[in-house]
Design an enzyme around this catalytic site. Structure first.
Site, mmCIF file in Angstrom:
data_model
loop_
_atom_site.group_PDB
_atom_site.id
_atom_site.type_symbol
_atom_site.label_atom_id
_atom_site.label_comp_id
_atom_site.label_asym_id
_atom_site.label_seq_id
_atom_site.Cartn_x
_atom_site.Cartn_y
_atom_site.Cartn_z
ATOM 1 N N CYS A 4 -1.058 0.790 6.642
ATOM 2 C CA CYS A 4 -1.286 -0.255 7.636
ATOM 3 C C CYS A 4 -2.247 -1.295 7.071
ATOM 4 O O CYS A 4 -3.033 -1.002 6.184
ATOM 5 C CB CYS A 4 -1.920 0.326 8.901
ATOM 6 S SG CYS A 4 -0.997 1.647 9.678
ATOM 7 N N ASP A 5 -2.175 -2.476 7.640
ATOM 8 C CA ASP A 5 -3.159 -3.504 7.336
ATOM 9 C C ASP A 5 -3.319 -4.355 8.590
ATOM 10 O O ASP A 5 -2.335 -4.692 9.243
ATOM 11 C CB ASP A 5 -2.735 -4.370 6.156
ATOM 12 C CG ASP A 5 -3.909 -5.172 5.638
ATOM 13 O OD1 ASP A 5 -4.702 -4.612 4.857
ATOM 14 O OD2 ASP A 5 -4.058 -6.342 6.034
ATOM 15 N N SER A 6 -4.560 -4.685 8.923
ATOM 16 C CA SER A 6 -4.841 -5.440 10.143
ATOM 17 C C SER A 6 -5.561 -6.746 9.852
ATOM 18 O O SER A 6 -6.349 -6.824 8.908
ATOM 19 C CB SER A 6 -5.710 -4.611 11.099
ATOM 20 O OG SER A 6 -5.055 -3.436 11.501
ATOM 21 N N LYS A 13 0.831 -1.209 0.000
ATOM 22 C CA LYS A 13 0.000 0.000 0.000
ATOM 23 C C LYS A 13 0.866 1.259 0.000
ATOM 24 O O LYS A 13 0.612 2.197 -0.760
ATOM 25 C CB LYS A 13 -0.927 0.010 1.221
ATOM 26 C CG LYS A 13 -2.035 -1.019 1.163
ATOM 27 C CD LYS A 13 -2.834 -1.021 2.464
ATOM 28 C CE LYS A 13 -3.919 -2.075 2.460
ATOM 29 N NZ LYS A 13 -4.687 -2.074 3.726
ATOM 30 N N GLY A 65 0.172 -4.682 10.466
ATOM 31 C CA GLY A 65 1.436 -4.392 9.794
ATOM 32 C C GLY A 65 1.479 -2.903 9.499
ATOM 33 O O GLY A 65 0.481 -2.325 9.053
#
Length: 190
Positions: free
Chosen positions: A73-75, A51, A110
């Protein structure tokens, strides 16, 4: 310093606003399904990096000012070794909550920070959560609000789902999608 948030998440945007961190949003537009990894920790980090780099590439093409850092971010939520994304429908949400009630899960986020000076930082922050031992009526009432249908893990800590969380072990803001303590440390370096 202003930053670019490479995320469409209203929760992440709201966290930055509440922390008074100047920012703009530029959604990456990456195909998240195209990025795969068996390890959920590696997957959230790979997605965050993808991203951030997609937004970096887009702004370089558009000629946007190079003085901005990019945050992505990625969750993902992990429960009993299984990764839970958004539920398919209300029945799926009810089934998950029946399993999660009274148990512990882990929210992994992340993070990728592309600093204005060209430095790249990445880190995964994991926060453990204990869910309240809620009964069938509470589960159905919560799912009926629609809130858990839009959330990875089937809950929103910053919403009604906060009533269903008994305990948090780790970074509170990470559960909402962005570790503010980690971002503070990165911003101090930049």
């Amino acid at each position: 310093m202003e930053l670019l948030l490479a995320s469409a998440s209203p929760s992440r945007k709201r966290l930055l606003e509440q922390a008074c961190i100047p920012h703009r949003v530029q959604v990456s537009g990456i195909d998240e399904e195209a990025i795969q990894h068996a390890d959920p920790l590696q997957l959230v980090q790979d997605l965050a990096i993808a991203k951030a780099k997609a937004v970096d590439h887009a702004i370089s093409i558009e000629g946007i000012s190079a003085g901005l850092g990019i945050l992505a971010c990625d969750s993902m939520f992990e429960f009993d070794g299984e990764v839970f994304g958004k539920p398919k429908d209300p029945a799926d949400a009810i089934s998950r909550w029946q399993r999660m009630a009274g148990g512990w899960g882990v929210l992994h986020t992340g993070h990728c920070w592309l600093a204005a000076d060209g430095a790249e930082y990445g880190e995964i922050v994991s926060t453990r959560l204990q869910f309240a031992a809620v009964g069938e009526a509470e589960i159905k009432a919560y799912v009926a609000t629609g809130e858990p249908l839009n959330c990875a893990g089937c809950f929103a800590l910053e919403g009604r789902g906060g009533l269903m969380i008994e305990r948090i072990d780790g970074c509170f803001s990470n559960v909402i999608g962005l570790s503010l303590p980690l971002l503070r440390r990165w911003l101090k370096r930049s």
